[in-house]
Design an enzyme around this catalytic site. Structure first.
Site, PDB file in Angstrom:
ATOM      1  N   SER A   1      22.182  29.847  14.962  1.00  0.00           N
ATOM      2  CA  SER A   1      23.006  31.062  14.912  1.00  0.00           C
ATOM      3  C   SER A   1      22.644  31.920  16.114  1.00  0.00           C
ATOM      4  CB  SER A   1      22.688  31.826  13.625  1.00  0.00           C
ATOM      5  OG  SER A   1      23.174  33.153  13.714  1.00  0.00           O
TER       6      SER A   1
ATOM      7  N   TYR B   1      16.754  35.796   8.235  1.00  0.00           N
ATOM      8  CA  TYR B   1      17.726  34.812   8.716  1.00  0.00           C
ATOM      9  C   TYR B   1      17.494  34.517  10.200  1.00  0.00           C
ATOM     10  CZ  TYR B   1      22.358  32.803   9.739  1.00  0.00           C
ATOM     11  OH  TYR B   1      23.379  31.998  10.148  1.00  0.00           O
TER      12      TYR B   1
HETATM   13  P1  NDP Z   1      28.664  28.587   3.689  1.00  0.00           P
HETATM   14  O1  NDP Z   1      27.938  29.573   2.864  1.00  0.00           O
HETATM   15  O2  NDP Z   1      30.156  28.578   3.680  1.00  0.00           O
HETATM   16  O3  NDP Z   1      28.176  27.110   3.322  1.00  0.00           O
HETATM   17  C1  NDP Z   1      26.814  26.828   3.217  1.00  0.00           C
HETATM   18  C2  NDP Z   1      26.624  25.387   2.795  1.00  0.00           C
HETATM   19  O4  NDP Z   1      25.197  25.178   2.619  1.00  0.00           O
HETATM   20  C3  NDP Z   1      27.324  25.068   1.503  1.00  0.00           C
HETATM   21  O5  NDP Z   1      27.920  23.798   1.558  1.00  0.00           O
HETATM   22  C4  NDP Z   1      26.175  25.084   0.502  1.00  0.00           C
HETATM   23  O6  NDP Z   1      26.425  24.158  -0.549  1.00  0.00           O
HETATM   24  C5  NDP Z   1      24.996  24.583   1.356  1.00  0.00           C
HETATM   25  N1  NDP Z   1      23.730  24.982   0.751  1.00  0.00           N
HETATM   26  C6  NDP Z   1      23.238  26.241   0.597  1.00  0.00           C
HETATM   27  N2  NDP Z   1      22.084  26.217  -0.093  1.00  0.00           N
HETATM   28  C7  NDP Z   1      21.847  24.904  -0.387  1.00  0.00           C
HETATM   29  C8  NDP Z   1      20.818  24.232  -1.105  1.00  0.00           C
HETATM   30  N3  NDP Z   1      19.798  24.885  -1.684  1.00  0.00           N
HETATM   31  N4  NDP Z   1      20.887  22.891  -1.225  1.00  0.00           N
HETATM   32  C9  NDP Z   1      21.926  22.217  -0.677  1.00  0.00           C
HETATM   33  N5  NDP Z   1      22.916  22.787   0.012  1.00  0.00           N
HETATM   34  C10 NDP Z   1      22.881  24.129   0.149  1.00  0.00           C
HETATM   35  O7  NDP Z   1      28.089  28.769   5.168  1.00  0.00           O
HETATM   36  P2  NDP Z   1      28.710  28.489   6.615  1.00  0.00           P
HETATM   37  O8  NDP Z   1      29.625  27.332   6.591  1.00  0.00           O
HETATM   38  O9  NDP Z   1      29.144  29.787   7.148  1.00  0.00           O
HETATM   39  O10 NDP Z   1      27.375  28.129   7.413  1.00  0.00           O
HETATM   40  C11 NDP Z   1      27.039  26.811   7.843  1.00  0.00           C
HETATM   41  C12 NDP Z   1      25.907  26.941   8.832  1.00  0.00           C
HETATM   42  O11 NDP Z   1      26.331  27.691   9.963  1.00  0.00           O
HETATM   43  C13 NDP Z   1      24.684  27.672   8.272  1.00  0.00           C
HETATM   44  O12 NDP Z   1      23.497  27.047   8.721  1.00  0.00           O
HETATM   45  C14 NDP Z   1      24.806  29.066   8.872  1.00  0.00           C
HETATM   46  O13 NDP Z   1      23.559  29.701   8.990  1.00  0.00           O
HETATM   47  C15 NDP Z   1      25.423  28.753  10.223  1.00  0.00           C
HETATM   48  N6  NDP Z   1      26.151  29.893  10.816  1.00  0.00           N
HETATM   49  C16 NDP Z   1      27.292  30.385  10.254  1.00  0.00           C
HETATM   50  C17 NDP Z   1      27.957  31.454  10.846  1.00  0.00           C
HETATM   51  C18 NDP Z   1      29.198  32.038  10.270  1.00  0.00           C
HETATM   52  O14 NDP Z   1      29.700  33.034  10.820  1.00  0.00           O
HETATM   53  N7  NDP Z   1      29.762  31.479   9.214  1.00  0.00           N
HETATM   54  C19 NDP Z   1      27.468  32.066  12.098  1.00  0.00           C
HETATM   55  C20 NDP Z   1      26.242  31.479  12.597  1.00  0.00           C
HETATM   56  C21 NDP Z   1      25.636  30.428  11.972  1.00  0.00           C
HETATM   57  P3  NDP Z   1      26.148  24.414  -2.109  1.00  0.00           P
HETATM   58  O15 NDP Z   1      26.193  25.893  -2.343  1.00  0.00           O
HETATM   59  O16 NDP Z   1      27.241  23.636  -2.744  1.00  0.00           O
HETATM   60  O17 NDP Z   1      24.796  23.819  -2.334  1.00  0.00           O
END
Ligand code: NDP
Length: 249
Positions: free
Chosen positions: A147, A160
């Site tokens: 990020s 974070y």
């Molecule tokens: P979302 O919250 O939409 O999705 C997060 C995903 O991570 C989900 O599929 C969730 O699945 C999974 N996840 C979370 N906790 C767990 C766990 N304990 N075990 C297994 N899976 C887990 O996030 P984004 O798509 O926005 O983010 C994706 C990546 O991009 C992240 O690493 C985020 O930090 C990074 N990012 C995003 C930005 C943004 O603006 N969106 C900006 C910068 C970085 P489930 O809950 O089903 O387990």
């Protein structure tokens, strides 16, 4: 970098594949012909992904409902991929959580520890579990989701930001260790993207002003290309360019 992706016969592991950016990366890898091992906790989201992949009619998916705080489960996943395919071609370590937006000195210990467990420790554990499998690929590719927060370290984003700085450092060390192999390991800054995590971080923001995760995922997919040569870098997904960090000579 902009070649059309051909991933038939290739195996890709994507964490956080139940929604957001990871969902569309998984779908895109399958559309390029890969067999996608899709990891998340939410079975409904994984099943929706599977339905879409079947409807697209190219690659396939194996669904792995797993909480990434289950470190032994991550080890078992590596073992299962070894048993079935004997290699892994693409790792996308995408799952992550925001934790809380709060002053560093106010963050509860259990929240801080959970952010580190999911964003950092599970990523390291995954790397440890699949590194031998990526080495069996003729063109192993690892995409580690970071990020801009890793560098901006804005007020109230401390846990974070620290977690993302940590995974970038892990990715770069791992890239340096493997730079003479057929592996390319890069971190990604996706930029602000219209997902559940972003809505949690910025509740007042109009999501329509942000790119859809499918658009960002499309740009990230090129890092899975067997023709890629860059390693140990940070990829700005919105700008579709690598940032300055380079491996030491
Ligand atoms: P979302 O919250 O939409 O999705 C997060 C995903 O991570 C989900 O599929 C969730 O699945 C999974 N996840 C979370 N906790 C767990 C766990 N304990 N075990 C297994 N899976 C887990 O996030 P984004 O798509 O926005 O983010 C994706 C990546 O991009 C992240 O690493 C985020 O930090 C990074 N990012 C995003 C930005 C943004 O603006 N969106 C900006 C910068 C970085 P489930 O809950 O089903 O387990």
């Amino acid at each position: 970098m902009q070649d059309k992706l051909h991933l038939t016969g290739r195996v890709a592991l994507v964490t956080g594949a139940s929604r957001g950016i990871g969902y569309f990366i998984a779908r895109g890898l399958a559309a390029a012909g890969a067999h996608v091992v899709a990891v998340a906790r939410t079975v409904g989201g994984l099943e929706e992904l599977d339905d879409e992949i079947k409807a697209d009619g190219k690659g396939e998916a194996t669904l792995v409902p797993l909480d990434l705080t289950d470190m032994a489960g991550i080890d078992r996943l590596g073992g299962a991929i070894h048993e079935r395919w004997g290699k892994l071609d693409v790792l996308v370590a995408n799952a992550g959580i925001l934790g809380v937006i709060a002053p560093v000195s106010h963050v509860e210990a259990k929240v801080f520890e959970r952010v580190m467990a999911i964003n950092v420790t599970s990523t390291w554990r995954l790397i440890r579990s699949v590194d031998p499998l990526l080495r069996q690929s003729d063109a192993g590719r690892a995409i580690i989701m970071s990020s801009g927060a890793a560098h901006s370290a804005r007020a109230y984003w401390g846990p974070y930001a620290a977690s993302k700085a940590a995974v970038e450092a892990l990715a770069r060390s791992w890239a340096d260790e493997t730079k003479n192999l057929a592996l390319c390991i890069n971190s990604v800054n996706p930029g602000a993207t219209r997902t559940a995590m972003r809505a949690l971080a910025m509740p007042g923001e109009n999501p329509d002003t942000l790119p859809h995760p499918s658009e960002i995922a499309e740009n990230i997919l090129q890092l899975a290309n067997p023709a890629l040569t860059e390693t140990g870098l940070i990829f700005d997904a919105r700008e579709r360019k690598f940032l300055a960090y380079r491996l030491p000579e």
